[in-house]
Design a protein around this motif. Structure first.
Motif, PDB file in Angstrom:
ATOM      1  N   GLY A  38      28.185  47.750  53.638  1.00 18.16           N
ATOM      2  CA  GLY A  38      28.840  48.681  54.565  1.00 18.16           C
ATOM      3  C   GLY A  38      28.248  50.085  54.582  1.00 18.16           C
ATOM      4  N   PRO A  39      28.199  50.769  53.408  1.00 19.22           N
ATOM      5  CA  PRO A  39      27.709  52.149  53.422  1.00 19.22           C
ATOM      6  C   PRO A  39      26.300  52.307  54.000  1.00 19.22           C
ATOM      7  CG  PRO A  39      28.824  51.655  51.352  1.00 19.22           C
ATOM      8  CD  PRO A  39      28.722  50.362  52.099  1.00 19.22           C
ATOM      9  N   GLU A  40      25.402  51.376  53.707  1.00 12.24           N
ATOM     10  CA  GLU A  40      24.024  51.564  54.197  1.00 12.24           C
ATOM     11  C   GLU A  40      23.879  51.285  55.692  1.00 12.24           C
ATOM     12  OE1 GLU A  40      21.403  48.658  51.987  1.00 12.24           O
ATOM     13  OE2 GLU A  40      23.299  48.073  51.084  1.00 12.24           O
ATOM     14  N   ILE A  41      24.643  50.344  56.209  1.00 14.55           N
ATOM     15  CA  ILE A  41      24.526  50.082  57.656  1.00 14.55           C
ATOM     16  C   ILE A  41      25.251  51.161  58.466  1.00 14.55           C
ATOM     17  CG2 ILE A  41      24.050  47.601  57.533  1.00 14.55           C
ATOM     18  CD1 ILE A  41      26.974  46.983  57.823  1.00 14.55           C
ATOM     19  N   ALA A 320      19.739  44.875  54.400  1.00 14.97           N
ATOM     20  CA  ALA A 320      20.679  44.492  55.463  1.00 14.97           C
ATOM     21  C   ALA A 320      20.171  44.929  56.836  1.00 14.97           C
ATOM     22  CB  ALA A 320      22.039  45.128  55.192  1.00 14.97           C
ATOM     23  N   ASN A 321      20.538  44.150  57.831  1.00 16.60           N
ATOM     24  CA  ASN A 321      20.195  44.486  59.214  1.00 16.60           C
ATOM     25  C   ASN A 321      21.262  45.448  59.760  1.00 16.60           C
ATOM     26  OD1 ASN A 321      19.622  44.544  61.913  1.00 16.60           O
ATOM     27  ND2 ASN A 321      19.542  42.323  62.195  1.00 16.60           N
ATOM     28  N   PRO A 322      20.906  46.673  60.108  1.00 16.77           N
ATOM     29  CA  PRO A 322      21.920  47.622  60.587  1.00 16.77           C
ATOM     30  C   PRO A 322      22.212  47.493  62.085  1.00 16.77           C
ATOM     31  CG  PRO A 322      19.797  48.726  60.483  1.00 16.77           C
ATOM     32  CD  PRO A 322      19.560  47.289  60.044  1.00 16.77           C
ATOM     33  N   LYS A 355      11.032  44.560  70.542  1.00 18.72           N
ATOM     34  CA  LYS A 355       9.850  44.223  71.345  1.00 18.72           C
ATOM     35  C   LYS A 355       8.570  44.608  70.606  1.00 18.72           C
ATOM     36  CE  LYS A 355       9.160  43.700  76.113  1.00 18.72           C
ATOM     37  NZ  LYS A 355      10.377  43.131  76.588  1.00 18.72           N
ATOM     38  N   GLU A 356       8.619  45.723  69.890  1.00 16.38           N
ATOM     39  CA  GLU A 356       7.437  46.155  69.136  1.00 16.38           C
ATOM     40  C   GLU A 356       7.215  45.309  67.880  1.00 16.38           C
ATOM     41  OE1 GLU A 356       7.697  50.391  68.565  1.00 16.38           O
ATOM     42  OE2 GLU A 356       7.470  50.755  70.718  1.00 16.38           O
ATOM     43  N   GLY A 357       8.128  44.389  67.618  1.00 15.25           N
ATOM     44  CA  GLY A 357       7.888  43.422  66.535  1.00 15.25           C
ATOM     45  C   GLY A 357       8.445  43.789  65.176  1.00 15.25           C
ATOM     46  N   TYR A 358       9.314  44.803  65.109  1.00 11.52           N
ATOM     47  CA  TYR A 358       9.918  45.153  63.816  1.00 11.52           C
ATOM     48  C   TYR A 358      11.125  44.256  63.554  1.00 11.52           C
ATOM     49  CZ  TYR A 358       6.960  49.249  64.199  1.00 11.52           C
ATOM     50  OH  TYR A 358       5.886  50.079  64.318  1.00 11.52           O
ATOM     51  N   ARG A 359      11.225  43.757  62.321  1.00 14.22           N
ATOM     52  CA  ARG A 359      12.313  42.829  61.984  1.00 14.22           C
ATOM     53  C   ARG A 359      12.829  43.072  60.567  1.00 14.22           C
ATOM     54  NH1 ARG A 359      11.257  41.875  66.608  1.00 14.22           N
ATOM     55  NH2 ARG A 359      10.782  39.907  67.612  1.00 14.22           N
ATOM     56  N   THR A 360      14.150  42.993  60.414  1.00 17.39           N
ATOM     57  CA  THR A 360      14.708  42.888  59.065  1.00 17.39           C
ATOM     58  C   THR A 360      14.596  41.411  58.653  1.00 17.39           C
ATOM     59  OG1 THR A 360      16.836  42.744  60.184  1.00 17.39           O
ATOM     60  CG2 THR A 360      16.322  44.842  59.096  1.00 17.39           C
ATOM     61  N   GLY A 361      14.862  41.120  57.379  1.00 17.89           N
ATOM     62  CA  GLY A 361      14.642  39.773  56.855  1.00 17.89           C
ATOM     63  C   GLY A 361      15.366  38.667  57.613  1.00 17.89           C
ATOM     64  N   ASP A 362      16.591  38.938  58.044  1.00 14.51           N
ATOM     65  CA  ASP A 362      17.404  37.897  58.692  1.00 14.51           C
ATOM     66  C   ASP A 362      16.852  37.438  60.036  1.00 14.51           C
ATOM     67  OD1 ASP A 362      18.074  40.607  59.389  1.00 14.51           O
ATOM     68  OD2 ASP A 362      19.754  39.819  60.544  1.00 14.51           O
ATOM     69  N   ILE A 363      16.049  38.280  60.692  1.00  9.25           N
ATOM     70  CA  ILE A 363      15.521  37.899  62.008  1.00  9.25           C
ATOM     71  C   ILE A 363      13.989  37.803  61.996  1.00  9.25           C
ATOM     72  CG2 ILE A 363      17.420  38.676  63.495  1.00  9.25           C
ATOM     73  CD1 ILE A 363      16.037  41.381  63.767  1.00  9.25           C
ATOM     74  N   GLN A 374      16.863  51.103  56.253  1.00 10.35           N
ATOM     75  CA  GLN A 374      16.664  52.492  56.640  1.00 10.35           C
ATOM     76  C   GLN A 374      15.561  52.652  57.673  1.00 10.35           C
ATOM     77  OE1 GLN A 374      16.308  55.088  53.271  1.00 10.35           O
ATOM     78  NE2 GLN A 374      16.023  56.904  54.556  1.00 10.35           N
ATOM     79  N   LYS A 375      14.472  51.932  57.470  1.00 10.44           N
ATOM     80  CA  LYS A 375      13.350  52.016  58.408  1.00 10.44           C
ATOM     81  C   LYS A 375      13.790  51.512  59.786  1.00 10.44           C
ATOM     82  CE  LYS A 375       9.128  52.625  59.690  1.00 10.44           C
ATOM     83  NZ  LYS A 375       8.593  53.973  59.837  1.00 10.44           N
ATOM     84  N   MET A 376      14.559  50.435  59.816  1.00 11.70           N
ATOM     85  CA  MET A 376      15.039  49.910  61.097  1.00 11.70           C
ATOM     86  C   MET A 376      15.866  50.985  61.806  1.00 11.70           C
ATOM     87  SD  MET A 376      15.118  47.622  63.363  1.00 11.70           S
ATOM     88  CE  MET A 376      14.779  45.906  63.029  1.00 11.70           C
ATOM     89  N   GLY A 377      16.728  51.659  61.048  1.00  4.99           N
ATOM     90  CA  GLY A 377      17.539  52.730  61.631  1.00  4.99           C
ATOM     91  C   GLY A 377      16.661  53.845  62.187  1.00  4.99           C
ATOM     92  N   GLU A 378      15.670  54.245  61.406  1.00  7.22           N
ATOM     93  CA  GLU A 378      14.781  55.332  61.840  1.00  7.22           C
ATOM     94  C   GLU A 378      14.030  54.974  63.124  1.00  7.22           C
ATOM     95  OE1 GLU A 378      13.884  56.878  57.291  1.00  7.22           O
ATOM     96  OE2 GLU A 378      12.205  56.077  58.484  1.00  7.22           O
ATOM     97  N   LEU A 379      13.562  53.736  63.184  1.00 11.53           N
ATOM     98  CA  LEU A 379      12.809  53.307  64.374  1.00 11.53           C
ATOM     99  C   LEU A 379      13.688  53.397  65.624  1.00 11.53           C
ATOM    100  CD1 LEU A 379      11.021  50.240  62.770  1.00 11.53           C
ATOM    101  CD2 LEU A 379       9.843  52.210  63.797  1.00 11.53           C
TER     102      LEU A 379
END
Ligand code: IPM
Ligand code: MG
Length: 384
Positions: A38-41, A320-322, A355-363, A374-379
């Motif tokens: 919870g806190p990180e997402i 986690a995927n945010p 579309k640019e191809g960035y993925r967290t582990g689940d996808i 965090q990187k996903m959030g920043e992007l």
């Protein structure tokens, strides 16, 4: 039932040089970071909201609220009056997830009514959040993560599950007792016509803004509560002649969701069926980590949370995927604050990052670049 309103929302005209023009909003957002991931997402979703505030000239004020395990750790109970009152004073609440590992967490040594989940059910009831909207959409970019056969996923799908959230088995009388020396547990599934009517109304209204179809899901071949459900939904349908209504038994619906998900627009169903079907629907989109949700009452107030749980096994590991929480924040802007343009901007940013191809582990799939929470959030922030 007392309901929360949007007491603190104020809109004023932006100065010409502020934001992108239009109305500036000042909104009070309750934040339940919760347990597990919870806190990180939630942290990433807040970064996204702050970017929206900056670009469009809004002010979001945040109030931290304790719920679930985080509340048990401080107060010994999963939901306090204080949290309910503070939530009511907000215009909307953004939530991460609550709950822990039932095998290892001390929260699950407590009696059921004091465990984290009871706090979530309690706040849903206290704020009268009877309408739970769970959209399940297959992103073109995530087709590879969809577990369905290619000829099925090729048609794509875009459905919305309208789950009744404050009635049925979740809130019926329950007890466990010895009857003639035999341990016996009882849960009660009850619905009255008022509860059915108000959720059916929501489903028909939202169908009008989509593809004009409602599939009401029940078990009317067995249950009385389902027979009443069907009768009331049919009555309501007369007020919406432009919406096409169909009925489906829940077991068949579970099958149709993997056989031909493209057939569904709005699925209208009771609490327990909606809980189960929404997990299934989310998984066919590729990952439950993508699915947002909104829980609404009859005002503009809503509680917004990802459809997934607290994933204690990966908590605090930046895995986690945010996206589900970020998309829930977008739903909050759309439904509670009428900020459609801003919600579109978040959804578009998510799409671009995928579309640019960035993925967290689940996808994750071949040829894509792995990123953490965090990187996903920043992007996503960068694209707004
Ligand atoms: C959900 C969850 C909750 C529910 C649990 C955590 C009580 O599964 O929001 O779908 O069953 O409603
Ligand atoms: Mg669930």
């Amino acid at each position: 039932m007392q309901t929360a309103g949007r007491k603190g929302t104020s809109a004023f005209l932006c100065k010409l040089d502020a934001g992108l023009g239009g109305m500036c909003m000042r909104c009070k957002i309750g934040v339940i970071s919760g347990d597990g991931i919870g806190p990180e997402i939630v942290r990433e979703a807040r970064e996204v909201l702050e970017k929206v505030a900056k670009v469009y000239g809004h002010t979001f004020e945040y109030t931290e609220l304790l719920l679930g395990g985080a509340s048990i750790d401080v107060y010994g109970i999963p939901l306090t009056e204080e949290t309910i009152e503070k939530a009511k004073a907000c215009d909307a609440v953004l939530m991460g997830s609550i709950g822990g590992d039932a095998k290892t967490s001390p929260w699950y040594q407590l009696e059921p009514s004091k465990r984290p989940e009871a706090g979530l059910l309690g706040i849903r009831k206290a704020l009268n959040l009877f309408a739970n909207l769970r959209p399940a959409y297959l992103y073109e970019e995530l087709r590879a993560a969809c577990p369905l056969r290619e000829d099925i996923s090729a048609a794509g799908f875009d459905m919305l599950i309208m789950r009744e959230l404050t009635g049925g088995l979740y809130f019926g009388e329950r007890k466990t007792e010895e009857v003639d020396g035999v341990l016996t547990a009882v849960d009660t599934l009850s619905y009255n016509e008022t509860e059915i009517r108000r959720i059916a109304k929501r489903a028909f209204e939202i169908a009008r803004k989509r593809r004009g179809k409602v599939c009401s899901v029940d078990k009317a071949n067995v249950l009385d509560s389902s027979r009443l459900w069907r009768k009331i939904v049919e009555e309501m349908a007369k007020e919406y002649p432009d919406v096409e209504l169909s009925h489906m038994y829940v077991d068949n619906c579970a099958m149709q969701l993997v056989m031909n998900p493209a057939q569904f627009d709005v699925i209208l169903t009771e609490n327990m069926f909606g809980d189960i079907l929404s997990d299934e629907a989310s998984m066919v989109t590729g990952s439950i980590g993508m699915l947002s949700s909104a829980s609404l009452n009859d005002t503009k107030f809503g509680l917004y949370e990802p459809s997934h749980g607290s994933a204690p096994d990966i908590a605090g590991q930046d895995k986690a995927n945010p996206i589900a929480t970020i998309l829930s924040a977008a739903m909050m802007l759309r439904y509670s604050f009428d900020l459609d343009k801003e919600a579109d901007a978040i959804e578009e940013a998510v799409r671009k990052v995928l579309k640019e191809g960035y993925r967290t582990g689940d996808i994750m799939s071949d040829g894509c670049e792995y990123v953490g929470t965090q990187k996903m959030g920043e992007l996503i922030v960068e694209k707004i």
